[in-house]
Enzyme design. Structure first.
Site, PDB file in Angstrom:
ATOM      1  N   CYS A   1       0.844  -1.195   0.000  1.00  0.00           N
ATOM      2  CA  CYS A   1       0.000   0.000   0.000  1.00  0.00           C
ATOM      3  C   CYS A   1       0.881   1.247   0.000  1.00  0.00           C
ATOM      4  CB  CYS A   1      -0.921   0.002   1.210  1.00  0.00           C
ATOM      5  SG  CYS A   1      -1.972   1.475   1.310  1.00  0.00           S
TER       6      CYS A   1
ATOM      7  N   CYS B 190      -4.617   0.433   8.416  1.00  0.00           N
ATOM      8  CA  CYS B 190      -4.288  -0.999   8.425  1.00  0.00           C
ATOM      9  C   CYS B 190      -3.117  -1.229   9.375  1.00  0.00           C
ATOM     10  CB  CYS B 190      -3.955  -1.475   7.016  1.00  0.00           C
ATOM     11  SG  CYS B 190      -5.353  -1.434   5.894  1.00  0.00           S
TER      12      CYS B 190
ATOM     13  N   CYS C 290      -7.449   2.418  -2.592  1.00  0.00           N
ATOM     14  CA  CYS C 290      -7.298   1.636  -1.359  1.00  0.00           C
ATOM     15  C   CYS C 290      -7.386   0.145  -1.661  1.00  0.00           C
ATOM     16  CB  CYS C 290      -8.369   2.029  -0.355  1.00  0.00           C
ATOM     17  SG  CYS C 290      -8.401   0.985   1.124  1.00  0.00           S
TER      18      CYS C 290
ATOM     19  N   GLU D 238     -34.515  -7.197  15.816  1.00  0.00           N
ATOM     20  CA  GLU D 238     -33.500  -6.194  15.471  1.00  0.00           C
ATOM     21  C   GLU D 238     -34.088  -4.803  15.706  1.00  0.00           C
ATOM     22  OE1 GLU D 238     -30.635  -3.869  14.320  1.00  0.00           O
ATOM     23  OE2 GLU D 238     -30.257  -6.033  14.280  1.00  0.00           O
TER      24      GLU D 238
ATOM     25  N   ASN E 136     -25.868 -12.137  17.841  1.00  0.00           N
ATOM     26  CA  ASN E 136     -24.812 -11.534  17.015  1.00  0.00           C
ATOM     27  C   ASN E 136     -24.767 -10.044  17.336  1.00  0.00           C
ATOM     28  OD1 ASN E 136     -22.861 -11.117  15.050  1.00  0.00           O
ATOM     29  ND2 ASN E 136     -24.350 -10.975  13.390  1.00  0.00           N
TER      30      ASN E 136
ATOM     31  N   CYS F 252     -17.944  -9.951  17.317  1.00  0.00           N
ATOM     32  CA  CYS F 252     -16.888  -9.185  16.664  1.00  0.00           C
ATOM     33  C   CYS F 252     -15.918  -8.611  17.682  1.00  0.00           C
ATOM     34  CB  CYS F 252     -17.485  -8.067  15.809  1.00  0.00           C
ATOM     35  SG  CYS F 252     -18.480  -6.872  16.748  1.00  0.00           S
TER      36      CYS F 252
END
Length: 374
Positions: free
Chosen positions: A3, A14, A87, A261, A306, A333
């Site tokens: 990159c 990153c 990107c 949700e 989740n 996550c």
């Protein structure tokens, strides 16, 4: 992944770019195993790798510069635009759209929002690509001032970018560090982007959440479906269901599946997918997952959660711990909050776990755990 932006110090998002990908993946699994080390009987499935580049199906790009010379990317420390149109994280379809969108900004004379001076209109471009290569573009504006200009120039944009199917304007009048506001103005006849994942058609509306890595999302849903099919529960709740990814993958003959949700847009999308697929025994409701569980007179055999990075929290953990729910499929996550939540549910024993690399070149990842009541 190489990159030039990273090498030049223009974008350091990153954070793990200098680490070989195999080492990144191994480190993520070690991190997750360490956090869940208090569960010695846990069976670890092989981690799921991702392509190191070109995996993002969604780009939230800050618009800077001027209408005639716009930048599409991020802002530097002084609030000036840094162009990131090449990107390496973005899918080829996203990369191909950025020059066309830049020309559209200039042709329609859409003045970028100047953060330091708090003037201008166009704040962000949010671009999403479906697995079929179709696009959704959302233009985040400070006010309605440019909506007429956008409508006038939209036919030319649609002709220049034929894969563009859904276009909307999001109004974000406040000067704050959030990407979008509450009001959405749809500018195209088509209102949803079809996301074909495995053998399931999901629908994404402008304000609905979808995983940013389609390939890993497909693996995530397949793993969930495999575990649910093996257990064959008669009833399933999918809490924090989003547009219904887990729920629709886990539906089956004679099985009652309920998705919950907070986003009404996401629920409308999930209902549309279920209706098109002709799946019986499915229902989707807009509401808070914890409030739904605590207020329901019935209890399912299996619960899928989740949640966002904060986890499911003490109230839902407490309900699951005291309930007769036999199995929980937890997709996380944030393994830190996952470990905290598991510790709050000692009656539910983690049996299997898997790391899926949703976010290469960073320290983030997705972890799935299957829990069984002891």
């Amino acid at each position: 992944m190489e990159c030039s932006y990273f090498d030049a110090g223009l974008c350091l998002s990153c954070t793990h770019l200098a680490v070989p990908y195999a080492e990144q993946l191994a480190a993520k699994e070690r991190h997750c195993r360490s956090l869940l080390s208090g569960h010695p009987g846990l069976e670890w499935l092989p981690p799921v790798p991702s392509p190191g580049a070109g995996f993002r199906n969604k780009a939230k790009m800050v618009v800077g510069g001027t209408a005639q010379e716009p930048t599409i990317g991020i802002l530097d420390t002084e609030g000036q635009g840094v162009d990131l149109r090449r990107c390496g994280l973005c899918s080829p379809g996203l990369l191909a759209s950025f020059p066309v969108l830049g020309e559209f900004i200039s042709r329609a004379n859409l003045t970028p929002y100047d953060v330091p001076r708090r003037r201008g209109e166009l704040k962000y471009l949010i671009v999403t690509e479906s697995p079929d290569g179709e696009l959704m573009v959302r233009l985040v504006l400070r006010s309605k001032a440019l909506v007429g200009r956008i409508r006038k120039n939209l036919p030319a944009l649609l002709q220049a970018l034929p894969q563009l199917k859904v276009v909307s304007v999001n109004l974000h009048p406040e000067h704050k560090a959030t990407v979008e506001g509450q009001t959405e103005i749809l500018l195209t006849r088509q209102s949803t982007l079809r996301m074909r994942v495995n053998d399931v058609d999901l629908h994404l509306r402008p304000q609905s959440f979808f995983q940013t890595n389609t390939e890993i999302a497909a693996e995530l849903y397949r793993q969930g479906r495999d575990w649910v099919r093996e257990l064959a529960p008669a009833s399933v709740w999918d809490l924090y269901c989003g547009v219904g990814g887990f729920a629709l993958h886990c539906a089956g003959p004679g099985r009652e599946v309920t998705g919950i949700e907070t986003s009404r847009e996401a629920i409308a999308s999930a209902r549309m997918s279920a209706r098109e697929a002709g799946i019986d025994g499915m229902s989707f409701e807009a509401g808070d997952a914890t409030a739904f569980a605590l207020g329901s007179p019935e209890v399912p055999e299996l619960v899928i959660v989740n949640p966002p990075r904060r986890g499911i929290g003490p109230d839902l953990c407490g309900w699951l711990e005291s309930s007769p729910v036999r199995h929980v499929l937890y997709s996380s996550c944030n393994a830190e909050t996952l470990a905290k939540d598991l510790a709050a549910m000692p009656s539910l024993t983690p049996r299997r776990a898997r790391v899926l690399d949703m976010f290469p070149q960073s320290g983030h990842y997705e972890a799935m755990v299957l829990l069984e009541r002891a």
